[in-house]
Write a protein that holds these residues in place. Structure first.
Motif, PDB file in Angstrom:
ATOM      1  N   PRO A  97       0.886  -1.105  -0.071  1.00 20.00           N
ATOM      2  CA  PRO A  97      -0.199  -0.101   0.111  1.00 20.00           C
ATOM      3  C   PRO A  97       0.843   1.176  -0.143  1.00 20.00           C
ATOM      4  CG  PRO A  97       0.129  -0.924   2.429  1.00 20.00           C
ATOM      5  CD  PRO A  97       0.587  -1.968   1.199  1.00 20.00           C
ATOM      6  N   ALA A  98       0.768   2.205  -1.060  1.00 22.51           N
ATOM      7  CA  ALA A  98       1.445   3.332  -1.097  1.00 22.51           C
ATOM      8  C   ALA A  98       0.506   4.281  -1.809  1.00 22.51           C
ATOM      9  CB  ALA A  98       2.610   3.404  -1.901  1.00 22.51           C
ATOM     10  N   THR A  99       0.005   5.266  -0.822  1.00 21.26           N
ATOM     11  CA  THR A  99      -0.873   6.476  -1.364  1.00 21.26           C
ATOM     12  C   THR A  99      -1.101   7.383  -0.092  1.00 21.26           C
ATOM     13  OG1 THR A  99      -3.286   6.950  -1.616  1.00 21.26           O
ATOM     14  CG2 THR A  99      -2.962   5.011  -0.497  1.00 21.26           C
ATOM     15  N   ILE A 100      -0.958   8.852  -0.635  1.00 17.87           N
ATOM     16  CA  ILE A 100      -0.887   9.754   0.504  1.00 17.87           C
ATOM     17  C   ILE A 100      -2.069   9.692   1.247  1.00 17.87           C
ATOM     18  CG2 ILE A 100       0.832  11.044  -0.789  1.00 17.87           C
ATOM     19  CD1 ILE A 100      -1.448  13.203  -1.469  1.00 17.87           C
ATOM     20  N   ASP A 101      -3.136   9.178   0.627  1.00 17.88           N
ATOM     21  CA  ASP A 101      -4.506   9.423   1.247  1.00 17.88           C
ATOM     22  C   ASP A 101      -4.752   8.523   2.504  1.00 17.88           C
ATOM     23  OD1 ASP A 101      -5.562  11.239  -0.502  1.00 17.88           O
ATOM     24  OD2 ASP A 101      -6.269   9.501  -1.931  1.00 17.88           O
ATOM     25  N   ASN A 102      -3.871   7.442   2.534  1.00 23.92           N
ATOM     26  CA  ASN A 102      -4.004   6.523   3.711  1.00 23.92           C
ATOM     27  C   ASN A 102      -5.598   6.086   3.915  1.00 23.92           C
ATOM     28  OD1 ASN A 102      -2.539   5.304   6.059  1.00 23.92           O
ATOM     29  ND2 ASN A 102      -3.703   6.703   7.424  1.00 23.92           N
ATOM     30  N   ASP A 103      -6.182   5.504   2.877  1.00 20.62           N
ATOM     31  CA  ASP A 103      -7.438   5.132   2.918  1.00 20.62           C
ATOM     32  C   ASP A 103      -7.564   3.744   2.413  1.00 20.62           C
ATOM     33  OD1 ASP A 103      -6.641   5.304   0.313  1.00 20.62           O
ATOM     34  OD2 ASP A 103      -8.570   6.287  -0.559  1.00 20.62           O
ATOM     35  N   GLY A 120      -7.702  14.668  -0.743  1.00 19.29           N
ATOM     36  CA  GLY A 120      -8.506  13.945  -0.355  1.00 19.29           C
ATOM     37  C   GLY A 120      -9.737  13.973  -0.599  1.00 19.29           C
ATOM     38  N   ARG A 121     -10.097  13.506  -1.838  1.00 19.32           N
ATOM     39  CA  ARG A 121     -11.265  13.655  -2.492  1.00 19.32           C
ATOM     40  C   ARG A 121     -12.354  12.940  -1.738  1.00 19.32           C
ATOM     41  NH1 ARG A 121      -9.891  12.192  -8.628  1.00 19.32           N
ATOM     42  NH2 ARG A 121      -8.421  13.578  -8.412  1.00 19.32           N
ATOM     43  N   VAL A 131      -8.630  24.135   7.927  1.00 25.61           N
ATOM     44  CA  VAL A 131      -7.993  23.131   7.157  1.00 25.61           C
ATOM     45  C   VAL A 131      -9.385  22.505   6.317  1.00 25.61           C
ATOM     46  CG1 VAL A 131      -6.691  20.969   6.647  1.00 25.61           C
ATOM     47  CG2 VAL A 131      -6.086  22.630   8.347  1.00 25.61           C
ATOM     48  N   VAL A 132      -9.207  22.287   5.059  1.00 27.08           N
ATOM     49  CA  VAL A 132     -10.331  21.670   4.219  1.00 27.08           C
ATOM     50  C   VAL A 132      -9.821  20.540   3.163  1.00 27.08           C
ATOM     51  CG1 VAL A 132     -11.913  22.164   2.398  1.00 27.08           C
ATOM     52  CG2 VAL A 132     -11.551  24.161   4.173  1.00 27.08           C
ATOM     53  N   ALA A 133     -10.281  19.444   3.561  1.00 24.11           N
ATOM     54  CA  ALA A 133     -10.175  18.529   2.423  1.00 24.11           C
ATOM     55  C   ALA A 133     -10.948  18.561   1.131  1.00 24.11           C
ATOM     56  CB  ALA A 133     -10.527  16.982   2.907  1.00 24.11           C
ATOM     57  N   GLU A 134     -10.239  18.442  -0.188  1.00 28.87           N
ATOM     58  CA  GLU A 134     -10.622  18.999  -1.120  1.00 28.87           C
ATOM     59  C   GLU A 134     -12.018  18.346  -1.422  1.00 28.87           C
ATOM     60  OE1 GLU A 134      -8.384  17.499  -4.621  1.00 28.87           O
ATOM     61  OE2 GLU A 134      -7.814  15.566  -3.770  1.00 28.87           O
ATOM     62  N   GLY A 135     -12.484  17.028  -0.963  1.00 35.25           N
ATOM     63  CA  GLY A 135     -13.770  16.359  -1.212  1.00 35.25           C
ATOM     64  C   GLY A 135     -14.853  17.085  -0.662  1.00 35.25           C
ATOM     65  N   VAL A 136     -14.773  17.984   0.535  1.00 37.14           N
ATOM     66  CA  VAL A 136     -15.727  18.634   0.658  1.00 37.14           C
ATOM     67  C   VAL A 136     -16.256  19.626  -0.004  1.00 37.14           C
ATOM     68  CG1 VAL A 136     -16.078  20.593   2.722  1.00 37.14           C
ATOM     69  CG2 VAL A 136     -14.765  18.439   3.306  1.00 37.14           C
ATOM     70  N   GLY A 137     -15.237  20.283  -0.920  1.00 37.76           N
ATOM     71  CA  GLY A 137     -15.921  21.326  -1.753  1.00 37.76           C
ATOM     72  C   GLY A 137     -14.673  22.322  -2.022  1.00 37.76           C
ATOM     73  N   SER A 138     -15.070  23.377  -2.932  1.00 37.44           N
ATOM     74  CA  SER A 138     -13.869  24.348  -3.056  1.00 37.44           C
ATOM     75  C   SER A 138     -13.482  25.272  -1.969  1.00 37.44           C
ATOM     76  CB  SER A 138     -14.350  25.264  -4.491  1.00 37.44           C
ATOM     77  OG  SER A 138     -13.484  26.307  -4.427  1.00 37.44           O
ATOM     78  N   ALA A 139     -12.199  25.303  -1.499  1.00 35.26           N
ATOM     79  CA  ALA A 139     -11.772  26.219  -0.627  1.00 35.26           C
ATOM     80  C   ALA A 139     -12.363  27.460  -0.844  1.00 35.26           C
ATOM     81  CB  ALA A 139     -10.305  25.755  -0.246  1.00 35.26           C
ATOM     82  N   ILE A 140     -12.085  27.884  -2.082  1.00 32.75           N
ATOM     83  CA  ILE A 140     -12.555  29.314  -2.594  1.00 32.75           C
ATOM     84  C   ILE A 140     -14.015  29.588  -2.335  1.00 32.75           C
ATOM     85  CG2 ILE A 140     -12.622  30.808  -4.624  1.00 32.75           C
ATOM     86  CD1 ILE A 140     -10.231  29.310  -5.745  1.00 32.75           C
ATOM     87  N   ASP A 141     -14.789  28.544  -2.597  1.00 36.08           N
ATOM     88  CA  ASP A 141     -16.204  29.211  -2.222  1.00 36.08           C
ATOM     89  C   ASP A 141     -16.429  29.180  -0.756  1.00 36.08           C
ATOM     90  OD1 ASP A 141     -16.801  28.810  -5.044  1.00 36.08           O
ATOM     91  OD2 ASP A 141     -17.452  26.740  -5.129  1.00 36.08           O
TER      92      ASP A 141
END
Length: 320
Positions: free
Chosen positions: A124-130, A171-172, A220-230
Motif C-alpha cells: 500500500p502506497a498512497t498519500i490518502d491513507n485510505d 483527499g477527494r 483546513v479543508v479536504a478537497e472532497g468537501v468542496g472548493s476552498a475558494i467557495d
C-alpha cells in the motif's frame, strides 16, 4: 519455484515508493531471484516496458520522492482484453510473481491478476491513507508533514495581517490528511468528507476567538468537501472576515520521504518478496500495531477504512 519476479508502481505517486522498490529489488536479489522492473504501471505491463533490475539499479533512491519506475493509469487494463494482454506479457517474460505498489485501484488490478493465476502481492502506497487493513500507507506521513509545514508558515502571515487562512489539502473521498495535519497544525476548524459540518459554527468559533484577542484562524479543508475558494467566500459573507486561500495540490505528493515512510516502505517491500517465496498470492502487506501483517486482497477491497472520530473530536476540543 520462484526465480524471477516483477515490480511496478501504479496510480498516484507517493513519497516512499522508491524506498519500496529498493526493498523489493534488494530483498529479492539477496534470495537469489531475478527482478524485472515494469515501467508506467499496468500500461507499461501491457506494452512490455520491462527492464532487469540489479543492486545498483536502486542505489541512492531511498531518499527520493516519486518513482523511478514511473506511474500511469491504464483504462485498457480495466478491460478483460487488456488483462489478457498483460498476462501474456507476464508469461513471455517468465515472471513467477509480481509486486504491485500502489493504492485501491492498483490493488483491484492486482486481484484480477491473482485470479488469472499470477502470484501477486500488494504494497500500500498512497498519500490518502485510505487503504483498509493497515494503519498507515507509504507516503501518508510525508504528505501530512508537508501540509503541517504549510500551515505553520501560513499562520505567521495570518497573524501578521489578522486574517483567516483556509488551507485546502488533498483527499477527494477521505479526510485523513486534513484531520492529521489539522490536529498537528493546531487548526481552528477541520472540514472533511466523512463528517458533516456547519459553516455557521465555523464562523461562530472564529468570532469567539476574535473576542478573546485571537489575531488569526486556520481552517483546513479536504478537497472532497468542496472548493476552498467557495468556502472562503461564504465565511466572508457570513462573518465579514478577510480570508485567504492556499491550495497545496500536488506538492503534497512530492518531496523527500520522511524516516517513517522510508522504514514503512522497507518493511513492507521486503515482506512482499517473502510472501512470494512462501508461495502466497492475492495478499496485501500491511502495518498494524507496529507489526507487519498481511491480508487477502479480496478482503481489503471489500472493507472500508474510516477516520478516527475521537481524533476529530479532540481537534475540536483543543481548538476552542
Amino acid at each position: 519455484m520462484v526465480r524471477r519476479i516483477g515490480v511496478l508502481t501504479s496510480g498516484g505517486d507517493a513519497p516512499g515508493m522508491n524506498a519500496a522498490i529498493r526493498a523489493v529489488v534488494r530483498k529479492a536479489i539477496y534470495h537469489g531471484l531475478e527482478v524485472i522492473g515494469i515501467r508506467r504501471g499496468y500500461a507499461g505491463l501491457i506494452q512490455g516496458e520491462f527492464r532487469e533490475m540489479h543492486v545498483g539499479s536502486v542505489a541512492d533512491i531511498i531518499h527520493r520522492g516519486g518513482t523511478i519506475l514511473l506511474t500511469a493509469r491504464s483504462e485498457r487494463f480495466k478491460t478483460e482484453e487488456g488483462r489478457k494482454e498483460a498476462l501474456q506479457k507476464i508469461q513471455e517474460a517468465g515472471l513467477d510473481g509480481l509486486v504491485v505498489i500502489g493504492g485501491d485501484g492498483s490493488f483491484r488490478g492486482a486481484a484480477h491478476l491473482a485470479r488469472l493465476g499470477v502470484p501477486t502481492i500488494g504494497v500500500p502506497a498512497t498519500i490518502d491513507n485510505d487503504i483498509p487493513c493497515t494503519d498507515y500507507t507509504i507516503g501518508f506521513d510525508t504528505a501530512v508533514n508537508t501540509a503541517v509545514d504549510a500551515i505553520n508558515k501560513a499562520r505567521d502571515t495570518a497573524t501578521s495581517h489578522e486574517r483567516i487562512i483556509i488551507v485546502e489539502v488533498m483527499g477527494r473521498q477521505s479526510g485523513f490528511i486534513a484531520l492529521n495535519a489539522g490536529l498537528a497544525g493546531g487548526a481552528e476548524s477541520i472540514l472533511i468528507p466523512e463528517i458533516d459540518y456547519d459553516l455557521d459554527m465555523v464562523v461562530e468559533k472564529i468570532e469567539r476567538g476574535r473576542k478573546r484577542g485571537k489575531l488569526h484562524s486556520i481552517i483546513v479543508v479536504a478537497e472532497g468537501v468542496g472548493s476552498a475558494i467557495d468556502i472562503s467566500k461564504e465565511i466572508e459573507k457570513k462573518g465579514g472576515f478577510e480570508t485567504r486561500v492556499i491550495i497545496l495540490g500536488h506538492i503534497q505528493r512530492g518531496g523527500t520521504p520522511t524516516a517513517f515512510d522510508r522504514m514503512l516502505a522497507s518493511y513492507t517491500g521486503a515482506r512482499a518478496v517473502e510472501l512470494l517465496l512462501e508461495g502466497k498470492s492475492g495478499q496485501m502487506v500491511g502495518f498494524e500495531n507496529n507489526r507487519v501483517v498481511n491480508y487477502p486482497l479480496e478482503e481489503v477491497l471489500q472493507r472500508t477504512k474510516t477516520v478516527d472520530r475521537e481524533a476529530y473530536e479532540l481537534a475540536g476540543v483543543l481548538s476552542i
